[in-house]
Scaffold this motif. Sequence first.
Motif, PDB file in Angstrom:
ATOM      1  N   LYS A  18       0.798  -1.223   0.000  1.00 43.50           N
ATOM      2  CA  LYS A  18       0.000   0.000   0.000  1.00 43.50           C
ATOM      3  C   LYS A  18       0.834   1.277   0.000  1.00 43.50           C
ATOM      4  O   LYS A  18       0.359   2.328  -0.384  1.00 43.50           O
ATOM      5  N   ASP A  19       2.094   1.176   0.486  1.00 47.18           N
ATOM      6  CA  ASP A  19       2.891   2.414   0.459  1.00 47.18           C
ATOM      7  C   ASP A  19       4.036   2.290  -0.549  1.00 47.18           C
ATOM      8  O   ASP A  19       5.009   3.006  -0.467  1.00 47.18           O
ATOM      9  N   HIS A  20       3.875   1.364  -1.504  1.00 45.90           N
ATOM     10  CA  HIS A  20       4.797   1.246  -2.637  1.00 45.90           C
ATOM     11  C   HIS A  20       6.247   1.077  -2.193  1.00 45.90           C
ATOM     12  O   HIS A  20       7.159   1.643  -2.777  1.00 45.90           O
ATOM     13  N   GLY A  21       6.473   0.279  -1.144  1.00 44.90           N
ATOM     14  CA  GLY A  21       7.840  -0.058  -0.777  1.00 44.90           C
ATOM     15  C   GLY A  21       8.387   0.695   0.408  1.00 44.90           C
ATOM     16  O   GLY A  21       9.399   0.299   0.971  1.00 44.90           O
ATOM     17  N   ARG A  22       7.762   1.805   0.808  1.00 45.51           N
ATOM     18  CA  ARG A  22       8.291   2.542   1.954  1.00 45.51           C
ATOM     19  C   ARG A  22       8.036   1.734   3.217  1.00 45.51           C
ATOM     20  O   ARG A  22       7.015   1.099   3.375  1.00 45.51           O
ATOM     21  N   GLY A  23       9.014   1.762   4.148  1.00 49.08           N
ATOM     22  CA  GLY A  23       8.880   1.028   5.392  1.00 49.08           C
ATOM     23  C   GLY A  23       9.261  -0.423   5.267  1.00 49.08           C
ATOM     24  O   GLY A  23       8.968  -1.208   6.169  1.00 49.08           O
ATOM     25  N   LEU A  24       9.924  -0.807   4.175  1.00 50.77           N
ATOM     26  CA  LEU A  24      10.325  -2.193   3.968  1.00 50.77           C
ATOM     27  C   LEU A  24      11.831  -2.286   3.744  1.00 50.77           C
ATOM     28  O   LEU A  24      12.397  -1.547   2.950  1.00 50.77           O
ATOM     29  N   LYS A  25      12.465  -3.200   4.485  1.00 50.68           N
ATOM     30  CA  LYS A  25      13.880  -3.502   4.286  1.00 50.68           C
ATOM     31  C   LYS A  25      13.995  -4.989   4.011  1.00 50.68           C
ATOM     32  O   LYS A  25      13.485  -5.809   4.772  1.00 50.68           O
ATOM     33  N   VAL A  26      14.659  -5.359   2.911  1.00 46.85           N
ATOM     34  CA  VAL A  26      14.811  -6.770   2.547  1.00 46.85           C
ATOM     35  C   VAL A  26      16.255  -7.050   2.177  1.00 46.85           C
ATOM     36  O   VAL A  26      16.863  -6.304   1.412  1.00 46.85           O
ATOM     37  N   GLU A  27      16.797  -8.123   2.738  1.00 47.12           N
ATOM     38  CA  GLU A  27      18.133  -8.596   2.373  1.00 47.12           C
ATOM     39  C   GLU A  27      17.987 -10.044   1.922  1.00 47.12           C
ATOM     40  O   GLU A  27      17.580 -10.911   2.709  1.00 47.12           O
ATOM     41  N   SER A  28      18.280 -10.320   0.646  1.00 47.92           N
ATOM     42  CA  SER A  28      18.125 -11.665   0.100  1.00 47.92           C
ATOM     43  C   SER A  28      19.427 -12.148  -0.501  1.00 47.92           C
ATOM     44  O   SER A  28      20.069 -11.414  -1.256  1.00 47.92           O
ATOM     45  N   HIS A  29      19.815 -13.381  -0.178  1.00 48.30           N
ATOM     46  CA  HIS A  29      21.016 -13.975  -0.744  1.00 48.30           C
ATOM     47  C   HIS A  29      20.664 -15.332  -1.320  1.00 48.30           C
ATOM     48  O   HIS A  29      20.060 -16.167  -0.632  1.00 48.30           O
ATOM     49  N   LYS A  30      21.029 -15.580  -2.553  1.00 48.46           N
ATOM     50  CA  LYS A  30      20.689 -16.828  -3.233  1.00 48.46           C
ATOM     51  C   LYS A  30      21.951 -17.561  -3.659  1.00 48.46           C
ATOM     52  O   LYS A  30      22.909 -16.933  -4.101  1.00 48.46           O
ATOM     53  N   TRP A  31      21.937 -18.891  -3.504  1.00 50.12           N
ATOM     54  CA  TRP A  31      23.091 -19.698  -3.891  1.00 50.12           C
ATOM     55  C   TRP A  31      23.183 -19.774  -5.407  1.00 50.12           C
ATOM     56  O   TRP A  31      22.264 -20.202  -6.071  1.00 50.12           O
ATOM     57  N   CYS A  32      24.323 -19.361  -5.946  1.00 48.60           N
ATOM     58  CA  CYS A  32      24.538 -19.432  -7.392  1.00 48.60           C
ATOM     59  C   CYS A  32      25.931 -19.973  -7.710  1.00 48.60           C
ATOM     60  O   CYS A  32      26.410 -19.827  -8.814  1.00 48.60           O
ATOM     61  N   SER A  33      26.588 -20.582  -6.725  1.00 45.66           N
ATOM     62  CA  SER A  33      27.973 -21.033  -6.904  1.00 45.66           C
ATOM     63  C   SER A  33      28.033 -22.505  -7.263  1.00 45.66           C
ATOM     64  O   SER A  33      28.276 -23.356  -6.418  1.00 45.66           O
ATOM     65  N   GLY A  34      27.779 -22.831  -8.509  1.00 50.10           N
ATOM     66  CA  GLY A  34      27.903 -24.214  -8.934  1.00 50.10           C
ATOM     67  C   GLY A  34      26.568 -24.915  -9.039  1.00 50.10           C
ATOM     68  O   GLY A  34      25.576 -24.518  -8.436  1.00 50.10           O
TER      69      GLY A  34
END
Length: 292
Positions: A18-34
Amino acid sequence: MNDIRKVPLPEKNISSDKDHGRGLKVESHKWCSGFQESRPLYPDGFEEAERRSPTWFRNERCQYYLMVAVPEGEMRYYGNGESFLLRGSKILIIPQGTDYSFKTTPSCYYRKISIYLLGVDLHSISSSLGLDQMELIKVSDLNYYISTMRKLDKLLLSKNVNDMPFMAGMTFELLNRLSMEKIAKNQKPLLFLMLKSRLSSDFRRTVKISELAEEYNVSVITIERMFKKELNITPAKFRIISKMNHAEELLKHSSLSIKEIAYELGYCHQFHFSNEFRRISGASPEVFRKKS
């Protein structure tokens, strides 16, 4: 830093912010090594999100097996016709293929930590541990799970393929501990768990209920009653469903042919496998693979 991408992990989804992303913190890490698709079990991603605004999210046929904790605030999840209020000392598990959704509660605040799992034996492992349904499990030490998830995240960030066996071991330990907490709470018979494990693995060989009854020194009727009580299906039906769930994982995450998958599941001819798969899953193996 090519192996770690700050990208949202959820797959096919619909969401509203509803606030188009304000008030949101996201840290995402995905395995891509092999290339890891042939491994039995491994962590594929980590995500930590903090939000102070209302939102909702829906995911159809979840690609991953999720373990989710909300150490601060709360969230409302929906799936399998149930509602789950996730907060405090509880872990939510969401198996692969589950349709689920979540939304913020009136407080709008949460801090969520998630680990995303994959692996060709993931279904059989989670099934044998009694962790193959979307559910909330109250844990004795939430910090242990969060700490282990963070350790896995550090290994994801290390980008070292040689760390994968260690990461797989940590993941298996997480699932085992969660299973033990669930068993301690539910006190399901050990015999049932052993039978469930046998019926959800070693698909190449034929397993007869009468042979299991003789092996464990119980009657066929006793086994039938246990499965009816715990799962509301017969052990034979559970075996078939377990086979088809494993077939879905192989169709999605391996390059095996339909004939090879049929052999892996103990079918003498792929025609019989295809008919069984269509009856249980509602589509042929070929159509299912194209849509996955």
